[in-house]
Design a protein around this motif. Structure first.
Motif, PDB file in Angstrom:
ATOM      1  N   TYR A  96      36.282 -34.051  18.777  1.00  0.00           N
ATOM      2  CA  TYR A  96      36.864 -35.382  18.902  1.00  0.00           C
ATOM      3  C   TYR A  96      36.847 -35.781  20.378  1.00  0.00           C
ATOM      4  N   VAL A  97      37.108 -37.061  20.636  1.00  0.00           N
ATOM      5  CA  VAL A  97      36.899 -37.581  21.986  1.00  0.00           C
ATOM      6  C   VAL A  97      37.711 -36.831  23.051  1.00  0.00           C
ATOM      7  N   ARG A 101      36.437 -34.738  26.330  1.00  0.00           N
ATOM      8  CA  ARG A 101      36.948 -34.961  27.699  1.00  0.00           C
ATOM      9  C   ARG A 101      37.402 -33.645  28.328  1.00  0.00           C
ATOM     10  N   GLU A 102      38.006 -32.785  27.529  1.00  0.00           N
ATOM     11  CA  GLU A 102      38.387 -31.455  28.043  1.00  0.00           C
ATOM     12  C   GLU A 102      37.138 -30.704  28.503  1.00  0.00           C
ATOM     13  N   ILE A 103      36.092 -30.770  27.663  1.00  0.00           N
ATOM     14  CA  ILE A 103      34.843 -30.081  27.997  1.00  0.00           C
ATOM     15  C   ILE A 103      34.258 -30.667  29.281  1.00  0.00           C
ATOM     16  N   MET A 127      29.971 -34.002  15.912  1.00  0.00           N
ATOM     17  CA  MET A 127      30.406 -34.959  16.926  1.00  0.00           C
ATOM     18  C   MET A 127      30.193 -36.330  16.327  1.00  0.00           C
ATOM     19  N   ASN A 128      31.260 -37.107  16.161  1.00  0.00           N
ATOM     20  CA  ASN A 128      31.040 -38.445  15.610  1.00  0.00           C
ATOM     21  C   ASN A 128      30.517 -39.364  16.714  1.00  0.00           C
ATOM     22  N   ASN A 133      29.353 -40.806  22.324  1.00  0.00           N
ATOM     23  CA  ASN A 133      29.354 -41.727  23.457  1.00  0.00           C
ATOM     24  C   ASN A 133      30.113 -41.157  24.648  1.00  0.00           C
ATOM     25  N   ALA A 134      31.197 -40.419  24.355  1.00  0.00           N
ATOM     26  CA  ALA A 134      31.933 -39.761  25.437  1.00  0.00           C
ATOM     27  C   ALA A 134      31.058 -38.676  26.071  1.00  0.00           C
TER      28      ALA A 134
END
Ligand SMILES: [Zn+2]
Length: 302
Positions: A96-97, A101-103, A127-128, A133-134
């Motif tokens: 999830y988004v 972001r953590e990655i 990954m949706n 996009n993130a």
């Protein structure tokens, strides 16, 4: 430098080993197909080889880096698995988004021991679009030291914007299909000459360069991922996003002569051709199709 532990009778393993041997493994790769275990074990070998300190054989299995990498505790190699979003009621694990972001955040922290920091995203097909996009934002401006490896059951779930920024390696589930004894240098030479022909003055050059694939479908199969790499690299040069990766003469040439749009199209065309080969389309028609698509791109020179 010799890459060891790769099954070089397998076309995709041989391509990856070849790229590692000449120090040109891409900064962003997508490994699709095969089983989850196959993908994971291939990624483990690649990450160990990338960080190995031996000058002759990679991964040597003996240096400090290899011991940690192969033992699964190298601080600069991070394997990620899908997980459940604690903020939602969803019971299924995915990327999830916030997780992306953590990655992203940990990818931007400089490596602790090696020169390179590697993030491997297992089961990346989960990954949706929003998460993709993130992730795309990371690929657009990655830290210089980062390598990203996506492992996925298929590449078909990914946005074309992601696919244009990664080198795709396909593990075939059909063992008979993966036998290839095409040397890396031959596949690279064919890929370069076809790519160069796209910007030649005469369209006939494309047909002439692609002539090496007549009756040699194995060479075509081996060359397509390398063509894709050339186009992706040309795009990166345009975006000034090489991040220390070495450029090459053909990619430089294409980046000067073709627009971003055309380069993106060319990477799509290569994917189209790979797909038709994987469903065993008529090889001669496939080569004709490649020539036609590349001629169209050639007409869009700047
Ligand atoms: Zn080593």
């Amino acid at each position: 430098m010799k890459a060891t532990g790769f099954d070089k009778s397998n076309h995709t393993h041989a391509l990856i080993a070849g790229a590692l041997e000449v120090g040109r493994f891409p900064h962003a790769a997508l490994i699709e197909g095969g089983t989850p275990d196959e993908r994971r074990s291939l990624a483990a070998k690649i990450t160990a080889a990338l960080l190995c300190q031996n000058d002759e054989i990679i991964p040597c299995g003996e240096c400090h880096s290899c011991i940690k990498a192969l033992g699964g505790f190298h601080p600069d190699i991070l394997f990620y698995e899908p997980k459940r979003n604690p903020k939602t009621a969803s019971k299924t694990a995915n990327y999830y988004v916030d997780y992306i972001r953590e990655i992203r955040d940990s990818s931007f922290i400089i490596p602790m021991e090696a020169d390179t920091k590697i993030a491997v995203l297992c089961e990346a097909q989960l990954m949706n679009e929003q998460a993709q996009n993130a992730f795309l934002k990371i690929l657009e401006e990655p830290p210089e030291f980062a390598v990203f490896i996506l492992l996925s059951s298929t590449k078909s779930v990914f946005l074309s914007t992601i696919l244009s920024r990664v080198t795709v390696y396909t593990l075939s589930s059909d063992a008979a299909e993966t036998d290839s004894d095409i040397p890396y240098e031959n596949a690279l030479a064919a890929a370069q000459s076809v790519a160069r022909a796209v910007v030649a003055d005469n369209h006939f050059e494309i047909v002439r360069a692609a002539g090496v694939f007549d009756k040699n479908q194995e060479l075509l199969k081996a060359s397509l991922p390398l063509m894709s790499e050339i186009f992706v690299k040309a795009l990166k040069i345009k975006y000034s996003a090489l991040n220390g990766e070495a450029g090459d003469e053909v990619s430089e040439l294409l980046s000067r002569r073709l627009s971003r749009r055309t380069l993106l199209k060319l990477t799509d065309y290569v994917n189209l051709i790979s797909d038709s080969l994987s469903i065993n389309a008529n090889p001669n028609l496939t080569i004709t199709r490649l020539c036609t698509l590349f001629k169209n791109a050639s007409n869009e020179q700047e």
